[in-house]
Design a protein around this motif. Structure first.
Motif, PDB file in Angstrom:
ATOM      1  N   ALA A   1      15.919  13.850   6.416  1.00  0.00           N
ATOM      2  CA  ALA A   1      16.524  13.336   8.050  1.00  0.00           C
ATOM      3  C   ALA A   1      16.828  11.871   8.279  1.00  0.00           C
ATOM      4  N   ILE A   2      15.758  10.712   7.332  1.00  0.00           N
ATOM      5  CA  ILE A   2      15.806   9.418   7.420  1.00  0.00           C
ATOM      6  C   ILE A   2      16.587   8.988   6.502  1.00  0.00           C
ATOM      7  N   SER A   3      16.946   7.198   6.288  1.00  0.00           N
ATOM      8  CA  SER A   3      17.751   7.152   5.216  1.00  0.00           C
ATOM      9  C   SER A   3      16.616   6.657   4.200  1.00  0.00           C
ATOM     10  N   PHE A   4      16.690   5.882   2.872  1.00  0.00           N
ATOM     11  CA  PHE A   4      16.129   5.308   2.160  1.00  0.00           C
ATOM     12  C   PHE A   4      15.225   3.878   2.629  1.00  0.00           C
ATOM     13  N   ALA A   5      16.621   3.273   3.076  1.00  0.00           N
ATOM     14  CA  ALA A   5      16.011   1.528   3.596  1.00  0.00           C
ATOM     15  C   ALA A   5      15.114   2.302   5.022  1.00  0.00           C
ATOM     16  N   SER A   6      14.917   3.516   5.700  1.00  0.00           N
ATOM     17  CA  SER A   6      14.304   3.481   6.572  1.00  0.00           C
ATOM     18  C   SER A   6      12.869   4.017   6.294  1.00  0.00           C
ATOM     19  N   CYS A   7      13.239   4.740   4.901  1.00  0.00           N
ATOM     20  CA  CYS A   7      11.611   4.577   4.456  1.00  0.00           C
ATOM     21  C   CYS A   7      10.624   3.632   3.931  1.00  0.00           C
ATOM     22  N   VAL A   8      11.885   3.014   3.164  1.00  0.00           N
ATOM     23  CA  VAL A   8      11.172   1.489   2.781  1.00  0.00           C
ATOM     24  C   VAL A   8      10.539   1.057   4.104  1.00  0.00           C
TER      25      VAL A   8
ATOM     26  N   VAL B   1       2.785  10.113   4.710  1.00  0.00           N
ATOM     27  CA  VAL B   1       3.277  11.876   4.603  1.00  0.00           C
ATOM     28  C   VAL B   1       4.890  12.437   5.624  1.00  0.00           C
ATOM     29  N   GLY B   2       5.006  12.396   6.897  1.00  0.00           N
ATOM     30  CA  GLY B   2       5.468  12.263   7.625  1.00  0.00           C
ATOM     31  C   GLY B   2       7.280  11.985   7.065  1.00  0.00           C
ATOM     32  N   ILE B   3       6.247  11.059   6.747  1.00  0.00           N
ATOM     33  CA  ILE B   3       7.993  10.093   6.498  1.00  0.00           C
ATOM     34  C   ILE B   3       8.141  10.014   5.337  1.00  0.00           C
ATOM     35  N   THR B   4       7.277  10.236   4.228  1.00  0.00           N
ATOM     36  CA  THR B   4       7.768  11.165   2.870  1.00  0.00           C
ATOM     37  C   THR B   4       9.158  12.167   3.091  1.00  0.00           C
ATOM     38  N   VAL B   5       8.084  13.199   3.633  1.00  0.00           N
ATOM     39  CA  VAL B   5       9.305  14.636   3.763  1.00  0.00           C
ATOM     40  C   VAL B   5      10.331  14.299   4.485  1.00  0.00           C
ATOM     41  N   MET B   6      10.773  13.652   5.543  1.00  0.00           N
ATOM     42  CA  MET B   6      11.939  13.589   6.299  1.00  0.00           C
ATOM     43  C   MET B   6      12.149  12.606   5.470  1.00  0.00           C
ATOM     44  N   TYR B   7      12.432  12.091   4.332  1.00  0.00           N
ATOM     45  CA  TYR B   7      13.131  11.829   3.514  1.00  0.00           C
ATOM     46  C   TYR B   7      13.751  12.259   2.873  1.00  0.00           C
ATOM     47  N   LEU B   8      12.178  13.362   2.399  1.00  0.00           N
ATOM     48  CA  LEU B   8      13.013  14.162   0.893  1.00  0.00           C
ATOM     49  C   LEU B   8      13.566  15.322   1.889  1.00  0.00           C
ATOM     50  N   LYS B   9      13.603  15.544   3.072  1.00  0.00           N
ATOM     51  CA  LYS B   9      14.485  16.115   3.338  1.00  0.00           C
ATOM     52  C   LYS B   9      16.204  16.125   3.747  1.00  0.00           C
TER      53      LYS B   9
ATOM     54  N   THR C   1       0.910  -0.730   0.101  1.00  0.00           N
ATOM     55  CA  THR C   1       0.043   0.052  -0.167  1.00  0.00           C
ATOM     56  C   THR C   1       0.735   1.327   0.131  1.00  0.00           C
ATOM     57  N   SER C   2       0.642   2.476  -0.827  1.00  0.00           N
ATOM     58  CA  SER C   2       1.463   3.276  -1.146  1.00  0.00           C
ATOM     59  C   SER C   2       0.537   4.656  -0.331  1.00  0.00           C
ATOM     60  N   ASP C   3      -0.787   4.228  -0.225  1.00  0.00           N
ATOM     61  CA  ASP C   3      -1.016   5.312   1.171  1.00  0.00           C
ATOM     62  C   ASP C   3      -0.887   6.857   0.081  1.00  0.00           C
ATOM     63  N   GLU C   4      -0.222   8.164   1.253  1.00  0.00           N
ATOM     64  CA  GLU C   4      -0.124   9.577   0.162  1.00  0.00           C
ATOM     65  C   GLU C   4       1.228   9.176  -0.126  1.00  0.00           C
ATOM     66  N   ALA C   5       2.251   8.335   0.002  1.00  0.00           N
ATOM     67  CA  ALA C   5       3.668   8.618  -0.305  1.00  0.00           C
ATOM     68  C   ALA C   5       4.148   8.586  -1.207  1.00  0.00           C
ATOM     69  N   ILE C   6       3.109   8.271  -2.387  1.00  0.00           N
ATOM     70  CA  ILE C   6       3.302   8.143  -3.830  1.00  0.00           C
ATOM     71  C   ILE C   6       3.472   9.574  -4.495  1.00  0.00           C
ATOM     72  N   PRO C   7       2.217  10.130  -4.290  1.00  0.00           N
ATOM     73  CA  PRO C   7       1.640  11.472  -4.703  1.00  0.00           C
ATOM     74  C   PRO C   7       2.690  12.286  -4.447  1.00  0.00           C
ATOM     75  N   VAL C   8       2.916  12.208  -2.933  1.00  0.00           N
ATOM     76  CA  VAL C   8       4.104  13.820  -2.505  1.00  0.00           C
ATOM     77  C   VAL C   8       5.350  13.171  -3.411  1.00  0.00           C
ATOM     78  N   LEU C   9       6.299  12.190  -3.541  1.00  0.00           N
ATOM     79  CA  LEU C   9       6.952  11.932  -3.753  1.00  0.00           C
ATOM     80  C   LEU C   9       7.061  12.716  -5.145  1.00  0.00           C
ATOM     81  N   ILE C  10       6.083  12.488  -6.322  1.00  0.00           N
ATOM     82  CA  ILE C  10       6.079  12.089  -7.434  1.00  0.00           C
ATOM     83  C   ILE C  10       5.830  13.868  -7.623  1.00  0.00           C
ATOM     84  N   SER C  11       5.915  14.591  -6.716  1.00  0.00           N
ATOM     85  CA  SER C  11       4.974  16.292  -6.467  1.00  0.00           C
ATOM     86  C   SER C  11       5.960  16.690  -6.660  1.00  0.00           C
TER      87      SER C  11
END
Length: 307
Positions: free
Chosen positions: A251-258, A241-249, A103-113
């Motif tokens: 603050a966390i690694s790609f592995a943690s985002c996964v 959304v929070g996890i995605t934004v933290m990754y984009l900023k 399940t992607s939830d809101e993460a994919i739209p935030v990443l794409i945008s």
């Protein structure tokens, strides 16, 4: 005060820049849900009655495969539908876990945008889908599920999704007004969370110079996925959304985002808790989701460390 002003203005700029893309993406998702959700549900029901004819998968079925692929499509309701069907004994435990993990939830739209995030979409979805497939089939092979219900014509009442969005496959015909209104609601909701989380992270960066130390106390590449998975399993779209934004900023690694996004099953967990009479079974599913998500994050971290 200057740090607060700069953090606020940067958060406003970041948020405003993604709103047009979010609106476009959520409108496309709404169209897919409006016109094709009955077909998606039919695919899931189809998976209950059709199995591979050869090999060790012959008694398992194609549910985890279809669940993982369909759940990767950005939408708000498939985890809710999967939970409802599972409680009616119409999909297997492996299928349910596969849907949750993919399940992607809101993460994919935030990443794409986001210009810095769209290149991450394919790697992220690849890891999530592979994790969902492996976990789903292993669970169905090792852990017996309740016997499938054969009430194919049974009316299925689906709970409302996020923002009171009606995702019921039965009687789902929305008006044109709703078709346009829901993307605006989704966009404003996600934009608010993006602004809030970006503002907080900017403040932390300003006051503690975390852009240099990157959460030095927590930023352990093998511990961080554990923390993000525990946070990610909270059933709320703001968490993804929070996890995605933290990754984009950064603050966390790609592995943690996964790890965090694999654990983020949307509102499906709440429906499972509410509708599943077997509370031990519900606890087992949540624990499986958490452990698998942590494991997926750790494997990703190991791969990143040695590749």
């Amino acid at each position: 005060m200057q740090a607060i002003y700069l953090s606020f203005s940067d958060a406003i700029k970041d948020t405003l820049s993604i709103i047009p893309f979010l609106l476009l993406i959520f409108f496309a998702i709404e169209v897919i849900e409006h016109f094709y959700y009955d077909k998606i549900l039919a695919c899931i029901n189809f998976s209950n009655k059709n199995t591979f004819k050869k090999g060790i998968l012959c008694k398992i079925g194609i549910g985890p495969f279809l669940g993982a692929i369909l759940a990767a499509i950005p939408q708000c309701g498939l985890s809710v539908i999967a939970s409802t069907l599972y409680c009616k004994q119409m999909v297997s435990k492996g299928t349910l876990i596969a849907v949750y993990l993919a399940t992607s939830d809101e993460a994919i739209p935030v990443l794409i945008s986001n210009p810095a995030g769209y290149k991450t979409v394919l790697p992220l979805l690849t890891v999530k889908i592979i994790t969902a497939l492996i976990a789903g089939y292993l669970i169905d092979f090792i852990i017996p599920s309740k016997k499938y219900s054969k009430k194919e014509d049974e009316h299925i009442h689906i709970e409302k999704g996020c923002h009171s969005h009606n995702i019921s496959a039965a009687g789902k015909k929305e008006t044109f007004k709703e078709l346009v209104f829901h993307p605006f609601v989704h966009t404003l909701s996600v934009a608010f969370f993006v602004f809030l989380i970006t503002f907080i992270i900017n403040l932390i960066f300003s006051y503690f110079a975390l852009h240099q130390f990157a959460f030095e106390g927590l930023q352990n590449k093998f511990l961080e996925p554990v923390f993000t998975a525990i946070i990610g399993i909270i059933p709320n779209c703001a968490v993804s959304v929070g996890i995605t934004v933290m990754y984009l900023k950064g603050a966390i690694s790609f592995a943690s985002c996964v790890s965090g996004l694999c654990a983020g099953a949307g509102l499906g967990i709440l429906v499972l808790i509410k509708k599943n009479d077997d509370k031990k079974d519900t606890l087992l599913i949540i624990l499986l989701l958490l452990v698998i998500s942590i494991f997926a994050g750790l494997i990703t971290a190991f791969a990143a460390a040695f590749l």
